[in-house]
Each structure stands twice: as structure tokens, then as C-alpha cells.
Design a protein around this motif. Structure first.
Motif, mmCIF file in Angstrom:
data_model
loop_
_atom_site.group_PDB
_atom_site.id
_atom_site.type_symbol
_atom_site.label_atom_id
_atom_site.label_comp_id
_atom_site.label_asym_id
_atom_site.label_seq_id
_atom_site.Cartn_x
_atom_site.Cartn_y
_atom_site.Cartn_z
ATOM 1 N N ALA A 139 0.845 -1.191 0.000
ATOM 2 C CA ALA A 139 0.000 0.000 0.000
ATOM 3 C C ALA A 139 0.881 1.242 0.000
ATOM 4 C CB ALA A 139 -0.902 -0.005 1.222
ATOM 5 N N ARG A 140 0.630 2.169 -0.892
ATOM 6 C CA ARG A 140 1.447 3.378 -0.923
ATOM 7 C C ARG A 140 0.636 4.588 -0.480
ATOM 8 N NH1 ARG A 140 2.897 2.065 -5.611
ATOM 9 N NH2 ARG A 140 4.255 0.276 -5.235
ATOM 10 N N GLU A 141 -0.492 4.790 -1.102
ATOM 11 C CA GLU A 141 -1.322 5.949 -0.750
ATOM 12 C C GLU A 141 -1.978 5.712 0.601
ATOM 13 O OE1 GLU A 141 -2.110 9.360 -1.368
ATOM 14 O OE2 GLU A 141 -0.326 8.658 -2.407
ATOM 15 N N GLY A 142 -1.913 6.682 1.495
ATOM 16 C CA GLY A 142 -2.553 6.540 2.797
ATOM 17 C C GLY A 142 -4.019 6.922 2.730
ATOM 18 N N ALA A 143 -4.554 7.303 3.895
ATOM 19 C CA ALA A 143 -5.964 7.659 3.987
ATOM 20 C C ALA A 143 -6.279 8.830 3.065
ATOM 21 C CB ALA A 143 -6.293 8.024 5.428
#
Lengths: 242, 541
Positions: B526-530
Motif C-alpha cells: 500500500a502506498r497511498e494513505g488515507a
């Protein structure tokens, strides 16, 4: 009220203060009087503190987590009196830092254990519980035959003395020697021990071997002392005190 | 971790890590041998590890985006990972010691693996490791979202998470080596207790500083509970753990309290660890994640006010119900009993408020295992608070106390309520943290749910039967007025229940392992957070 709260919840320090006040009252009302009301604990004249060897045994009792399965608190209920003996008094644990009343009886209560079984029984039971109680689910403690480390005992007694347990300077200085002496009956050192602690603490080769001071010696000395530090519970029961 | 920090922040981090390593070195050198020295080396190891980690990436590129307009979720993500690690340690040890009660001959002949030393590893691992990490990690998330502001700084959350876990690791390794204060749920030794105070002050300060930056006029109810958790746990921890060390260079110490006062302080602490660690904090979690997941607002604002202050005020009184019929003065026992019964009102107000919130979203409860975790948590919260008030009544307590009924009661709270709400929160949070739409395997959540419910029910029902059987056997008299059963007969009668509880616990553990696997699969790569953002004033064009 609702309006008040509506405003309170906009101020973080207000909430913090209100939480502290609300959560302090109960503790203050229940705990503070225990230190000021004299009748909470009436110290009987014959109450003695643990000897150094018993104290070392108490540390082993805590180290091995015995308190997780054994209580030391006989409640004032008929079946407990019949099963264990006189109900426990607050004074009995007055010198206990910390108390070991316990919260669970996976095994039986131990408050009145002292003198109930022989030293030999305890040795066999601690090394292999199922050799004497076939249905027991207690774990074995074979490592208790190792030598007892007494190096911390003088400082331990001194610390307890600062907290109000009646150990005098002589007792603190002789703590290590007294631990050894209590397990060697008939020696000169044992006489010195009895001069300091009186004739009531048992002087015995608790693990059956007076030549070595082991953790078994300490633990059994402690177990044999349980319920024998004062006669007050027996007197209270005989007098029919509440 | 370091990728989210700016250069000045990395320098502060580096400095603190060096400080930690020096503290560890000093501890190890002063104690020279024994538990305290090993604990010194653990701190030294952690400090050095952090020095290498931060030092090695000191001049890496700074975080790319403007930061006040992003939430800071890296500590939450790390904290949730630790939550799951502790869950598996704590529950694993729990299942193992449960098995030892059925099969004591399986105890290995080493001191460190004895039941009495492993039992606090289970309780500390679950309450502080699993529960505490979950509370800290979710509180960072909830605090930022309900304040619509980023955490006040980027260093102190790491201090809190890492420092807190050092405390937990000190505690459990200490027990294995025989170092314990023997005060239940506060077994860690004096220097670990002092360390926790430092960490807790940092946590509290961070909380208040972030609240001060909030972009919402009102502080949301979840934060009241988290605040009560932080404040009252500090108070309980400090008073209960007051102790004189035998020497400053050894782990051994004596509590300043003795006898009946110690008993009262211990259970004032013990029961309020239940209240403010295992209840207040998790109610905070419930008040945020339940409405978020169900898409329904909290049913009643007034009820949440009443129940919050009721819980905060009443709970503190009830500790003495652990000491019925003992040498504690009668008036104190009676106060404990009375407040325990009154406590049912705010407790059920909370549980009812949570369940009523689901009105209009019952189809989601049916279809969504995550929401079902939270619903079951609220139900078990209601059930175990009812049971708690019931068990606190003096004559009931005469039967139940010292028996496995208490153990069953505690586990209906911890498995049914605490763990279920944690899993509900985790399954809500982890996809967000990974920038995914949902967990990697929704089917695994379903499996986890049913394993957890089945395990809890088997465990609790077995322990009810065990406890009531024990209590009745201990007090049974025969026709001649003699006790009917020896103690060891009551031990023998426990065997089937102890086997059942081991099976129930193993099912629950299996579910937790599934959860850990599922979270790892979701977060992997996972790269993009919330995707959500704090409220930040935008410059005029």
C-alpha cells in the motif's frame, strides 16, 4: 445542565478538571479512612514480622506466581471456617508489603497452612505435587533445590523497616546469618537467631538437609509460618467477636 | 517511519534515540547482572536500532506534500501492527496456560515456562500489549478525525508507541525471569512503572496539544472517554505502584502499602484498570467507529453525557466488591457493592445507546461482518456489565468469588467486548490506512467473526459451569454436618471445563491469526494513505 455540558465540552482543560474531580471522590472516601480509623487494623501484641528466611521464601512465593492460584484470606463464611480455620484478620497482614490475599482458588487457601503438613510433605509436594496428591494440577518446581541467594536480605529488611515493619538494626545486620541459622537447628548461630526473633519461629532443616541453604528451605519456612504470626484469629473466634 | 519525518524532526529523533541508548547502557552498567541489567540492554538495543534506522535515512528526501493538510497515520499503522503481534503473543500464552491446567504434566522443567510466571505474561500481553496498543493507535486516528487537525507534532506519537511497547516488553520478560511486584495487573517493577509515567505524560500532552488545534468547536464524546482513560489510568498507576526499591540497582522493591490498605488500593486500581483501561478507552473506540461504520449518528447525545459521567464517577467506588467477607471494613464493602449495582445504569445507557444507533442500519449488521463485530461487542458489554453488578452483590459473591466464574466474567468482557470492538475498529481502519476499498479477504473477516463468537461462547459457558460447580462444592455439607467434598475433589470436577475453555480459547486465537494475516495482506504494497484531509485554511487566490 445540558447547556452547561454543551459549553464544558468546548474547553479541554475544563473536561480534564471535571474528570479528575469525578474520578477522585470515590477513592478518597473509601481509601483515606482506612489509614485514619484505628479500628481498621488492631495490631495484636503477639504479632511478629517474618524472619529473613521466611521473607526470602515469600519473595520466591511471589516470583513463582503462587498467588495467582492460592488465596491467603479466609472469609467469614461457615464452610471456609470449617475447611481452613479461623477467618483472617486485617492485623495478620499488617506487615505484608504487598498483601497476598489473592483473588482465585485454583488451589486451596493457604492462610492457615502453617503446621498443617510436615516439612517432608512440602519437599515432596513442591518437587512433584502428584507424588502426594495424585489429582493435583499444580506444576512441579524442581529448580527450588538450588542454593538460596541471601545477598539482598539486609537491604530488604532495612527497606521494610523504613516502611514501618519492626526490624531493628541488629536484625538487619544479621539478616544473612539469620537466614542460614534458621535452617540449622542446634548450632550456635541458631541460638543467636532465637535471641533476636524469640522462640516462636521454627528452627528446622526445612528441606531435610542442614548442610545446604536452598530455595526450598526458604519457601517451606514461609509456608510453615502462614497463619502462625499471631494467635489473634483464634482468640477472636473463641470470643465470638464479629 | 523516517520517510514521514522532516530533517529537523529526524535530528530530534536521532537525539532521543541516543538518549535512550545511553539510559539503557547506564541501567545495564549500574545493575551489572539480573533482570534490570537485561532490561538496560533491551533499551540500549532499541536505542541503537533507532539510531541506525534514523541515521541511515537522515538525508533521504523529505516528505513530499505540505503536511498540515495531511493526517499523520504512520504511528497508527505501526501501533496496529504491534496490536496484532501482542494479540498473538497474549492469546497464544493464554491458550497454552489454559492447556496446562488440564494437562499439568506438560509443563516444561524450566522456571521461565511455569504457569505462575506465564500467567502475568498472558494478562499483561492482552491488557497492555493488545488492548493498550489498540487504544493508543486508534486514539491517534480518532483524535485527528474528530478534531479535523493533524497531530500536534510528529515525534511524540513515536515516543509514545515505542516507549509504551518497551514498557510492555520489560514487563513480560521480567515475569519470565521471576521479577514481579505480585500486584495483579500491575506486576511490572518500579523502574518500568516510572518509565510508563514518562510515556504517559508525553501521551497526555500530545492529546491536549492536538485538541487545542482542533477545527471543531466541540470535543467529540470519543475524546472524553480517551481523556478519562489517559487521566485516570495515570492516577491509578501512580498511587498503586508507589514502592521503595531495595536498592537503586536492583529490580526488587516493596510497595509502600501493606495489608488491608494495600488490598483496598490494589482493587481500587484493579477494578478501575477494568473501568478506565478496558471500558472507558474502548467506549471511546465504540463511539467513533460504530457511527462511522454504520453511517448512523449516535442515537442520543444526552444519554452519552449521562453515561460518561456516570461511568467516570461510579466506577471509582466499586473496587471493594473484590473484598467481600474479607478483613476489609464492612462499610467499605457495602459502598463497593452499592455503587456496583448503581453502575448498571450508565453501563446499560452506553450499551443501549450503541445498539439504538444501529436502528436503520440493521441490514448492514446482517451483511457486514465488521459492523457485526461492533454490534456483538456492544451486546457483550451490556451482558458483562450486568453480570459484574450481579457478582458484586454480597451473597452472590460469597458463591462466585475465588472461583472460575470470575475468570469467565472477565473473559466475557475481554473476549466478547474488548477484543470484538478492537477487531471491528481494525477492520474499519486498515483498509483506509492502506488506501484500499476493503480488506484483502472479506471472507476471512466472516470466518474470524464466527470463530470469535463461537470461541467466546464456549469459553464463557464452560467457566460459568466451572465456577458455579466449584462454589457449590466448597460450601456443600452432608447430613452429619461435615463438608461433603475435599478441595481436590473440586479440582477434579474442573477437568472437562478446563478442556472446553482451552478449545474455546484456541478458536478465538485462530480468528486473531486470520485477522493478522488479512491485515498484512491488505497493507502489503500500500502506498497511498488515507484519503480524508484535515481542515486547513486555504490561501486566497
Amino acid at each position: 445542565m445540558l447547556k452547561l455540558h454543551y459549553n464544558l465540552e468546548k474547553i479541554s482543560m475544563g473536561l480534564v478538571a471535571a474528570i479528575i474531580v469525578a474520578a477522585s471522590i470515590g477513592g478518597l472516601v473509601e481509601i483515606a479512612p482506612l489509614f485514619t480509623l484505628d479500628e481498621t487494623v488492631e495490631l495484636p501484641g503477639d504479632l511478629r514480622p517474618n524472619t529473613p528466611l521466611e521473607l526470602a521464601g515469600r519473595e520466591i512465593y511471589m516470583r513463582e506466581g503462587c498467588y495467582a492460584c492460592h488465596s491467603q484470606m479466609v472469609r467469614s463464611l461457615a464452610d471456609e471456617l470449617d475447611r481452613y480455620g479461623p477467618y483472617s484478620l486485617a492485623s495478620e497482614s499488617a506487615y505484608d508489603h504487598p498483601m497476598l490475599w489473592g483473588s482465585k482458588r485454583t488451589g486451596p487457601d493457604l492462610a492457615r497452612l502453617g503446621g498443617k503438613y510436615s516439612d517432608d510433605w512440602h519437599v515432596a509436594h513442591l518437587i512433584d505435587p502428584r507424588s502426594v496428591v495424585p489429582a493435583s494440577i499444580m506444576p512441579s518446581y524442581p529448580w527450588l533445590t538450588r542454593p538460596l541467594d541471601t545477598a539482598l536480605l539486609p537491604d530488604a529488611l532495612a527497606t521494610l523497616a523504613r516502611l514501618g515493619v519492626p526490624y531493628d538494626k541488629e536484625m538487619i545486620a544479621a539478616a544473612e546469618a539469620d537466614a542460614l541459622a534458621q535452617s540449622r537447628p542446634g548450632t550456635e548461630a541458631a541460638d543467636g537467631f532465637q535471641a533476636r526473633y524469640g522462640a516462636r519461629p521454627a528452627v528446622q532443616a526445612f528441606d531435610g538437609d542442614p548442610s545446604r541453604l536452598t530455595e526450598l528451605d526458604a519457601l517451606i519456612a514461609y509456608l510453615q509460618s502462614l497463619g502462625t504470626l499471631t494467635d489473634a484469629p483464634y482468640r477472636a473466634l473463641a470470643e465470638g467477636a464479629p | 517511519m523516517t520517510a514521514t519525518l522532516t530533517l529537523p524532526e529526524r535530528r530530534i529523533g536521532l537525539f532521543l534515540s541516543v538518549l535512550l541508548a545511553l539510559m539503557g547502557l547506564f541501567m545495564a552498567a549500574a545493575a551489572r547482572h539480573g533482570v534490570m541489567s537485561l532490561h538496560g540492554f533491551m533499551a540500549l538495543g532499541l536505542g541503537l536500532g533507532l539510531v541506525f534506522l534514523i541515521g541511515g535515512s537522515l538525508y533521504d528526501p523529505a516528505p513530499p506534500h505540505r503536511r498540515p493538510d495531511r493526517y499523520y497515520d504512520a504511528p497508527t499503522r505501526f501501533g496496529l501492527t504491534l496490536t496484532l503481534v501482542w494479540a498473538i503473543i497474549g492469546m497464544g500464552v493464554g491458550v497454552w496456560v489454559a492447556a496446562l491446567l488440564y494437562w499439568p504434566e506438560a509443563t516444561p522443567p524450566w522456571p521461565a515456562t511455569s504457569f505462575g510466571r506465564l500467567r502475568p505474561v498472558h494478562t499483561t500481553g492482552i491488557i497492555f500489549g493488545f488492548g493498550g496498543n489498540a487504544l493508543i493507535a486508534t486514539s491517534f486516528h480518532v483524535l485527528q478525525r474528530t478534531s479535523r487537525a493533524r497531530l500536534a507534532d510528529s515525534i511524540s506519537p513515536w515516543v509514545v508507541v515505542l516507549g509504551y511497547n518497551l514498557f510492555c516488553a520489560w514487563a513480560v520478560t521480567g515475569y519470565l525471569m521471576g521479577s514481579t511486584q505480585s500486584k495483579e495487573y500491575a506486576e511490572a517493577e518500579w523502574y518500568a512503572d516510572l518509565w510508563l509515567v514518562v510515556i504517559w505524560v508525553t501521551y497526555f500532552t500530545l492529546y491536549l496539544r492536538t485538541l487545542a488545534r482542533r477545527n471543531e468547536p466541540h470535543i467529540y464524546v470519543a475524546n472524553w472517554y480517551y481523556l478519562a482513560f489517559i487521566l485516570v489510568v495515570a492516577m491509578l498507576h501512580i498511587v498503586n505502584n508507589l514502592a521503595l526499591p531495595v536498592r537503586l540497582t536492583t529490580a526488587e522493591s516493596f510497595p509502600v502499602w501493606s495489608g488491608v490498605q494495600d488490598a483496598m488500593v490494589q482493587w481500587w486500581y484493579g477494578h478501575n484498570a477494568v473501568a478506565f483501561f478496558l471500558t472507558a478507552g474502548f467506549l471511546g473506540m465504540l463511539y467513533y467507529f460504530l457511527p462511522v461504520r454504520s453511517g448512523r449518528p449516535i442515537w442520543s447525545y444526552r444519554l452519552s453525557i449521562v453515561s460518561f459521567w456516570g461511568i467516570t464517577f461510579f466506577y471509582i467506588w466499586v473496587g471493594s466488591h473484590h473484598l467481600h467477607y474479607t478483613a476489609l471494613p464492612y462499610w467499605a464493602q457495602t459502598l463497593g457493592m452499592t455503587f456496583s449495582v448503581m453502575l448498571l445504569v450508565p453501563s446499560w445507557a452506553s450499551a443501549g445507546n450503541a445498539i439504538a444507533t444501529l436502528n436503520g442500519a440493521w441490514h448492514k449488521v446482517r451483511d457486514d461482518a465488521t459492523l457485526r463485530f461492533m454490534f456483538v461487542a456492544a451486546v457483550f458489554y451490556g451482558l458483562s456489565t450486568f453480570e459484574g453488578s450481579f457478582l458484586a452483590i454480597r451473597p452472590v459473591n460469597s458463591l462466585s468469588h475465588y472461583t472460575d466464574w470470575t475468570v469467565g466474567h472477565v473473559h466475557s468482557g475481554t473476549l466478547g467486548w474488548v477484543a470484538m470492538i478492537i477487531f471491528g475498529a481494525i477492520y474499519t481502519l486498515v483498509p483506509q490506512l492502506g488506501g484500499k476499498r476493503q480488506m484483502a479477504s472479506p471472507r476471512a473477516i466472516e470466518w474470524h467473526f464466527w470463530l470469535a463468537v463461537t470461541g467466546t461462547l464456549i469459553y464463557v459457558i464452560a467457566m460459568w459451569n466451572a465456577g458455579i460447580t466449584q462454589g457449590l462444592m466448597w460450601r456443600a455439607y452432608d447430613r452429619n454436618g461435615a463438608l461433603s467434598y475435599s478441595f481436590v475433589q473440586s479440582v477434579q470436577a474442573m477437568a472437562p471445563y478446563y478442556l472446553l475453555r482451552t478449545i474455546g480459547g484456541a478458536l478465538f486465537l485462530t480468528g486473531a491469526v486470520l485477522c493478522a494475516w488479512n491485515c498484512r495482506a491488505t497493507l502489503r504494497g500500500a502506498r497511498e494513505g488515507a484519503a480524508d484531509r484535515p481542515l486547513v485554511p486555504q490561501p486566497a487566490e
